[in-house]
Design a protein around this motif. Structure first.
Motif, PDB file in Angstrom:
ATOM      1  N   VAL A   6      49.284  78.675  39.341  1.00 19.06           N
ATOM      2  CA  VAL A   6      48.386  77.488  39.203  1.00 19.06           C
ATOM      3  C   VAL A   6      49.155  76.230  38.939  1.00 19.06           C
ATOM      4  CG1 VAL A   6      46.522  76.303  38.003  1.00 19.06           C
ATOM      5  CG2 VAL A   6      46.515  78.873  38.469  1.00 19.06           C
ATOM      6  N   GLU A   7      48.998  75.280  39.812  1.00 23.25           N
ATOM      7  CA  GLU A   7      49.624  73.945  39.347  1.00 23.25           C
ATOM      8  C   GLU A   7      49.155  73.159  38.456  1.00 23.25           C
ATOM      9  OE1 GLU A   7      52.839  72.988  40.736  1.00 23.25           O
ATOM     10  OE2 GLU A   7      52.659  74.940  41.940  1.00 23.25           O
ATOM     11  N   ILE A   8      49.976  72.742  37.330  1.00 17.44           N
ATOM     12  CA  ILE A   8      49.354  71.973  36.130  1.00 17.44           C
ATOM     13  C   ILE A   8      50.110  70.830  35.732  1.00 17.44           C
ATOM     14  CG2 ILE A   8      48.259  74.122  35.482  1.00 17.44           C
ATOM     15  CD1 ILE A   8      50.728  74.028  33.248  1.00 17.44           C
ATOM     16  N   ASP A   9      49.474  69.927  35.132  1.00 14.45           N
ATOM     17  CA  ASP A   9      50.246  68.573  34.661  1.00 14.45           C
ATOM     18  C   ASP A   9      50.784  69.039  33.276  1.00 14.45           C
ATOM     19  OD1 ASP A   9      51.010  66.349  33.478  1.00 14.45           O
ATOM     20  OD2 ASP A   9      49.035  65.240  34.245  1.00 14.45           O
ATOM     21  N   GLY A  10      52.100  69.302  33.435  1.00 16.16           N
ATOM     22  CA  GLY A  10      52.875  69.984  32.131  1.00 16.16           C
ATOM     23  C   GLY A  10      52.652  69.082  30.834  1.00 16.16           C
ATOM     24  N   PRO A  11      53.081  67.763  31.166  1.00 15.27           N
ATOM     25  CA  PRO A  11      53.087  66.972  29.931  1.00 15.27           C
ATOM     26  C   PRO A  11      51.517  66.826  29.241  1.00 15.27           C
ATOM     27  CG  PRO A  11      54.273  65.816  31.400  1.00 15.27           C
ATOM     28  CD  PRO A  11      53.597  67.056  32.125  1.00 15.27           C
ATOM     29  N   VAL A  13      48.978  69.119  29.456  1.00 17.37           N
ATOM     30  CA  VAL A  13      48.778  70.500  29.118  1.00 17.37           C
ATOM     31  C   VAL A  13      49.373  70.614  27.735  1.00 17.37           C
ATOM     32  CG1 VAL A  13      48.914  72.812  29.324  1.00 17.37           C
ATOM     33  CG2 VAL A  13      48.358  71.562  31.261  1.00 17.37           C
ATOM     34  N   ALA A  14      50.668  70.236  27.613  1.00 15.36           N
ATOM     35  CA  ALA A  14      51.389  70.394  26.385  1.00 15.36           C
ATOM     36  C   ALA A  14      50.908  69.416  25.330  1.00 15.36           C
ATOM     37  CB  ALA A  14      52.909  70.096  26.417  1.00 15.36           C
ATOM     38  N   ALA A  15      50.286  68.583  25.770  1.00 12.60           N
ATOM     39  CA  ALA A  15      49.570  67.537  24.552  1.00 12.60           C
ATOM     40  C   ALA A  15      48.510  68.299  24.088  1.00 12.60           C
ATOM     41  CB  ALA A  15      49.370  66.051  25.107  1.00 12.60           C
ATOM     42  N   LEU A  70      47.511  61.137  19.836  1.00 15.64           N
ATOM     43  CA  LEU A  70      48.043  59.720  20.310  1.00 15.64           C
ATOM     44  C   LEU A  70      48.714  60.082  21.793  1.00 15.64           C
ATOM     45  CD1 LEU A  70      49.437  58.263  16.906  1.00 15.64           C
ATOM     46  CD2 LEU A  70      47.321  57.708  18.289  1.00 15.64           C
ATOM     47  N   VAL A  71      49.610  60.973  21.655  1.00 17.89           N
ATOM     48  CA  VAL A  71      50.171  61.221  23.061  1.00 17.89           C
ATOM     49  C   VAL A  71      49.122  61.682  24.275  1.00 17.89           C
ATOM     50  CG1 VAL A  71      51.708  62.857  24.436  1.00 17.89           C
ATOM     51  CG2 VAL A  71      52.384  62.055  21.852  1.00 17.89           C
ATOM     52  N   TRP A  72      48.047  62.401  23.778  1.00 19.79           N
ATOM     53  CA  TRP A  72      46.940  62.934  24.701  1.00 19.79           C
ATOM     54  C   TRP A  72      46.139  61.727  25.161  1.00 19.79           C
ATOM     55  CZ3 TRP A  72      42.227  66.279  22.925  1.00 19.79           C
ATOM     56  CH2 TRP A  72      41.493  66.383  24.317  1.00 19.79           C
ATOM     57  N   LEU A  73      45.984  60.703  24.045  1.00 23.09           N
ATOM     58  CA  LEU A  73      45.135  59.367  24.357  1.00 23.09           C
ATOM     59  C   LEU A  73      45.915  58.591  25.608  1.00 23.09           C
ATOM     60  CD1 LEU A  73      43.174  57.114  23.983  1.00 23.09           C
ATOM     61  CD2 LEU A  73      44.496  56.399  22.113  1.00 23.09           C
ATOM     62  N   VAL A  74      47.415  58.341  25.232  1.00 25.78           N
ATOM     63  CA  VAL A  74      48.289  57.797  26.377  1.00 25.78           C
ATOM     64  C   VAL A  74      48.057  58.478  27.763  1.00 25.78           C
ATOM     65  CG1 VAL A  74      50.690  57.190  26.627  1.00 25.78           C
ATOM     66  CG2 VAL A  74      49.626  56.972  24.444  1.00 25.78           C
ATOM     67  N   LEU A  75      48.299  59.514  27.747  1.00 28.09           N
ATOM     68  CA  LEU A  75      48.407  60.416  29.019  1.00 28.09           C
ATOM     69  C   LEU A  75      47.192  60.059  29.621  1.00 28.09           C
ATOM     70  CD1 LEU A  75      50.404  63.587  27.789  1.00 28.09           C
ATOM     71  CD2 LEU A  75      51.237  61.587  29.343  1.00 28.09           C
ATOM     72  N   VAL A 299      44.258  77.496  27.317  1.00 29.90           N
ATOM     73  CA  VAL A 299      43.084  76.564  27.293  1.00 29.90           C
ATOM     74  C   VAL A 299      43.535  74.950  27.446  1.00 29.90           C
ATOM     75  CG1 VAL A 299      41.311  75.386  25.492  1.00 29.90           C
ATOM     76  CG2 VAL A 299      41.785  78.001  25.491  1.00 29.90           C
ATOM     77  N   GLY A 300      44.775  74.730  26.875  1.00 28.68           N
ATOM     78  CA  GLY A 300      44.925  73.238  27.486  1.00 28.68           C
ATOM     79  C   GLY A 300      45.175  72.970  28.948  1.00 28.68           C
ATOM     80  N   ALA A 301      45.613  74.174  29.412  1.00 28.85           N
ATOM     81  CA  ALA A 301      45.613  74.160  30.946  1.00 28.85           C
ATOM     82  C   ALA A 301      44.319  74.242  31.665  1.00 28.85           C
ATOM     83  CB  ALA A 301      46.657  75.144  31.460  1.00 28.85           C
ATOM     84  N   LEU A 302      43.314  74.996  31.197  1.00 29.79           N
ATOM     85  CA  LEU A 302      42.207  75.147  31.874  1.00 29.79           C
ATOM     86  C   LEU A 302      41.348  73.785  31.893  1.00 29.79           C
ATOM     87  CD1 LEU A 302      40.996  78.825  30.443  1.00 29.79           C
ATOM     88  CD2 LEU A 302      41.321  78.033  32.933  1.00 29.79           C
ATOM     89  N   GLY A 303      41.472  73.119  30.794  1.00 27.27           N
ATOM     90  CA  GLY A 303      40.558  71.787  30.747  1.00 27.27           C
ATOM     91  C   GLY A 303      41.126  70.706  31.575  1.00 27.27           C
TER      92      GLY A 303
END
Length: 313
Positions: A6-11, A13-15, A70-75, A299-303
């Motif tokens: 599954v291709e995901i947005d790493g940063p 998903v990590a945030a 805050l990182v999530w908000l910026v992304l 869960v971070g990736a599924l969202g």
């Protein structure tokens, strides 16, 4: 970046995963302190140093939630605006996201929960303030439901989806945050005055809470799967379904460890083999916690993926 095909947005998903885990641990430890540990303190006041350590964990979790939030908000601002991360870090872009999107409104509400929780921890001298802190922690983690797929589901299905998601988040918090608190408690030497009695009492109370949390997780998870996946075929042929399958497998492994703790180890805490049972219980609880962190990553990736049901219409 690819997980299980599954291709995901790493940063992103990590945030998200870090933020979910930190928020859940904050809420879970607060649940543990209020519903499980506080009653035990009445009979074993010498355990206050452990409660102070639990408060430190809450503070650290809160700090991690703020930074990752805050990182999530910026992304998210970069994603919504189509700009690069560097270009999105401007007062105008961030202000637009915070004031003109549902994601931003939810983040503002959750920021209030952070302030209330921090204030209650600083002035935590009465039971009322402790319960206020717990309510703020539950609000902090529960409001995450409005930032995901449940928040964009319309009509009566949306109400059901949000209710299931909030309950799922609360139950996951109670289990994962409680496991961290339990590992800390079980690490205390049983030779300390009252430690053995306290550990036995708390483990039994947490075991009951765990059963309730697991029941809620299964029911709410089934509702979410029905709404977001819809069929066994979708589980197999979509990226969302495959990643959800991995999550279910990890969750099942957690259930097996929890069953070992409940059926085999907990009864031995009141026997001559208590010390060995405590050591094993601490290790299995730590293993459960590690698996819970894996679940938060999934869960971070599924969202970030489109629900499987969207592709099967």
């Amino acid at each position: 970046m690819s997980w299980f095909g599954v291709e995901i947005d790493g940063p992103l998903v990590a945030a998200r995963a870090t933020h979910f885990a930190a928020s859940a641990i904050v809420a879970g430890v607060m649940i543990f302190r209020t519903a499980i540990f506080a009653p035990a303190l009445r009979s074993t006041p010498r355990a206050m140093p452990i409660d102070r350590k639990l408060r430190i964990i809450v503070w650290l979790g809160l700090a991690a939630a703020i930074v990752s939030g805050l990182v999530w908000l910026v992304l998210e601002a970069a994603s919504m605006s189509g700009l690069s991360v560097d270009e999105a870090i401007t007062p105008e872009t961030l202000s637009t996201v915070l004031t003109a999107t549902q994601f931003g409104s939810v983040m503002q509400l959750r920021s209030i929960c952070v302030v209330v929780l921090a204030a209650s921890l600083v002035q935590e001298r009465t039971a009322l303030l402790r319960w206020l802190g717990l309510a703020a922690a539950l609000g902090l983690v529960g409001a995450i439901a409005w930032t995901g797929h449940a928040g964009s589901t319309a009509g009566n299905a949306g109400i059901l989806h949000l209710a299931a998601d909030v309950l799922h988040l609360w139950a996951a918090s109670a289990w994962s945050g409680g496991l961290l608190a339990l590992v800390l408690l079980l690490a205390a030497p049983r030779q300390l005055s009252g430690a053995a009695t306290l550990q036995t009492m708390v483990v039994r109370r947490f075991s009951t809470l765990g059963i309730i949390a697991v029941a809620v997780l299964i029911v709410s998870g089934a509702i979410q799967t029905w709404l977001l996946v819809g069929s066994i075929q979708a589980m197999a042929v979509t990226a969302y379904g495959r990643l959800l399958t991995v999550k279910i497998v990890v969750f099942t492994a957690m259930l097996l460890l929890a069953a070992i703790n409940r059926i085999w180890l907990t009864p031995h805490l009141a026997t001559a083999a208590a010390e060995r049972a405590t050591a094993m219980l601490r290790r299995t609880a730590a293993a459960e916690l590690m698996l819970a962190l894996v679940v938060f990553g999934l869960v971070g990736a599924l969202g970030t993926l489109h629900p499987a049901a969207h592709f099967m219409i």
